[in-house]
Design a protein around this motif. Sequence first.
Motif, PDB file in Angstrom:
ATOM      1  N   PHE A  69       0.823  -1.198   0.000  1.00  0.00           N
ATOM      2  CA  PHE A  69       0.000   0.000   0.000  1.00  0.00           C
ATOM      3  C   PHE A  69       0.865   1.258   0.000  1.00  0.00           C
ATOM      4  O   PHE A  69       1.993   1.246   0.473  1.00  0.00           O
ATOM      5  CB  PHE A  69      -0.890   0.047   1.245  1.00  0.00           C
ATOM      6  N   LYS A  70       0.294   2.330  -0.525  1.00  0.00           N
ATOM      7  CA  LYS A  70       0.870   3.670  -0.407  1.00  0.00           C
ATOM      8  C   LYS A  70      -0.282   4.587  -0.015  1.00  0.00           C
ATOM      9  O   LYS A  70      -1.353   4.539  -0.606  1.00  0.00           O
ATOM     10  CB  LYS A  70       1.501   4.131  -1.722  1.00  0.00           C
ATOM     11  N   ASP A  71      -0.065   5.428   0.984  1.00  0.00           N
ATOM     12  CA  ASP A  71      -1.134   6.271   1.510  1.00  0.00           C
ATOM     13  C   ASP A  71      -1.236   7.599   0.771  1.00  0.00           C
ATOM     14  O   ASP A  71      -0.221   8.219   0.449  1.00  0.00           O
ATOM     15  CB  ASP A  71      -0.904   6.546   2.993  1.00  0.00           C
ATOM     16  N   PHE A  72      -2.477   8.010   0.524  1.00  0.00           N
ATOM     17  CA  PHE A  72      -2.776   9.279  -0.132  1.00  0.00           C
ATOM     18  C   PHE A  72      -3.899   9.979   0.607  1.00  0.00           C
ATOM     19  O   PHE A  72      -4.754   9.352   1.215  1.00  0.00           O
ATOM     20  CB  PHE A  72      -3.226   9.065  -1.591  1.00  0.00           C
ATOM     21  N   THR A  73      -3.895  11.298   0.510  1.00  0.00           N
ATOM     22  CA  THR A  73      -5.012  12.112   0.952  1.00  0.00           C
ATOM     23  C   THR A  73      -5.735  12.579  -0.302  1.00  0.00           C
ATOM     24  O   THR A  73      -5.100  13.005  -1.263  1.00  0.00           O
ATOM     25  CB  THR A  73      -4.518  13.329   1.755  1.00  0.00           C
ATOM     26  N   VAL A  74      -7.047  12.484  -0.300  1.00  0.00           N
ATOM     27  CA  VAL A  74      -7.854  12.878  -1.456  1.00  0.00           C
ATOM     28  C   VAL A  74      -8.763  14.021  -1.018  1.00  0.00           C
ATOM     29  O   VAL A  74      -9.561  13.876  -0.095  1.00  0.00           O
ATOM     30  CB  VAL A  74      -8.685  11.694  -1.990  1.00  0.00           C
ATOM     31  N   PHE A  75      -8.616  15.171  -1.671  1.00  0.00           N
ATOM     32  CA  PHE A  75      -9.446  16.348  -1.391  1.00  0.00           C
ATOM     33  C   PHE A  75     -10.581  16.385  -2.404  1.00  0.00           C
ATOM     34  O   PHE A  75     -10.346  16.308  -3.613  1.00  0.00           O
ATOM     35  CB  PHE A  75      -8.631  17.635  -1.506  1.00  0.00           C
ATOM     36  N   ILE A  76     -11.804  16.528  -1.932  1.00  0.00           N
ATOM     37  CA  ILE A  76     -12.959  16.647  -2.818  1.00  0.00           C
ATOM     38  C   ILE A  76     -13.253  18.134  -2.976  1.00  0.00           C
ATOM     39  O   ILE A  76     -13.822  18.766  -2.096  1.00  0.00           O
ATOM     40  CB  ILE A  76     -14.165  15.883  -2.264  1.00  0.00           C
ATOM     41  N   ASN A  77     -12.823  18.692  -4.114  1.00  0.00           N
ATOM     42  CA  ASN A  77     -12.977  20.125  -4.364  1.00  0.00           C
ATOM     43  C   ASN A  77     -14.384  20.483  -4.815  1.00  0.00           C
ATOM     44  O   ASN A  77     -14.902  21.539  -4.484  1.00  0.00           O
ATOM     45  CB  ASN A  77     -11.972  20.587  -5.420  1.00  0.00           C
ATOM     46  N   LYS A  78     -14.990  19.602  -5.614  1.00  0.00           N
ATOM     47  CA  LYS A  78     -16.321  19.869  -6.150  1.00  0.00           C
ATOM     48  C   LYS A  78     -17.080  18.556  -6.197  1.00  0.00           C
ATOM     49  O   LYS A  78     -16.542  17.530  -6.599  1.00  0.00           O
ATOM     50  CB  LYS A  78     -16.207  20.462  -7.557  1.00  0.00           C
ATOM     51  N   GLY A  79     -18.318  18.592  -5.780  1.00  0.00           N
ATOM     52  CA  GLY A  79     -19.138  17.386  -5.747  1.00  0.00           C
ATOM     53  C   GLY A  79     -19.473  17.013  -4.313  1.00  0.00           C
ATOM     54  O   GLY A  79     -18.780  17.393  -3.381  1.00  0.00           O
ATOM     55  N   SER A  80     -20.527  16.268  -4.137  1.00  0.00           N
ATOM     56  CA  SER A  80     -20.991  15.880  -2.811  1.00  0.00           C
ATOM     57  C   SER A  80     -20.574  14.449  -2.505  1.00  0.00           C
ATOM     58  O   SER A  80     -20.794  13.537  -3.310  1.00  0.00           O
ATOM     59  CB  SER A  80     -22.511  16.004  -2.727  1.00  0.00           C
ATOM     60  N   ILE A  81     -20.010  14.259  -1.344  1.00  0.00           N
ATOM     61  CA  ILE A  81     -19.577  12.932  -0.921  1.00  0.00           C
ATOM     62  C   ILE A  81     -20.770  11.990  -0.770  1.00  0.00           C
ATOM     63  O   ILE A  81     -20.629  10.771  -0.902  1.00  0.00           O
ATOM     64  CB  ILE A  81     -18.760  13.024   0.392  1.00  0.00           C
ATOM     65  N   THR A  82     -21.954  12.543  -0.537  1.00  0.00           N
ATOM     66  CA  THR A  82     -23.143  11.707  -0.375  1.00  0.00           C
ATOM     67  C   THR A  82     -23.557  11.035  -1.680  1.00  0.00           C
ATOM     68  O   THR A  82     -24.343  10.091  -1.657  1.00  0.00           O
ATOM     69  CB  THR A  82     -24.318  12.529   0.175  1.00  0.00           C
TER      70      THR A  82
END
Length: 154
Positions: A69-82
Amino acid sequence: MAVRKNTILNRHKFKISGLTLLFPVYFFYQQLQIPVSQDPWVAKQVGEFNLTIQPVNKEAPYAHDADWFKDFTVFINKGSITQIRQAYANIGTVPVTIEELQLNDIGLLHGSNLLQHVHAISPVHISSNDKVWITIQTWDGTIFTQSWQFNNLL
């Protein structure tokens, strides 16, 4: 009263017990340190979502339970997580199919509304041909896939 032998251990037991109390302080301080990460990569459109990814550290992939595994952070700039039913990340030349990914819980994005974390499925050694693939499935069954090229970004 019992007679104690005057040994090195008996003379310094109090000092040694005091040193053991300092270990938790050191490890607590170490846990509070923010890991050195890289700059976020270019934001890309993944279907109706705009995402930016960022490696958590500059280290090579790590082994855990016979997988890499390699760890990443993912930022949601546009769009709804729901709107996301499930989202996965993997590293390789091609994306892993959603059917294969959903057999396990590895590579699954998790976190809050604006920031997600992922333990991306990775090969042992990352080459310049490999890409980071994000696969998102919405609640209506639509699947979106996007990739980011490594190109010595690590």
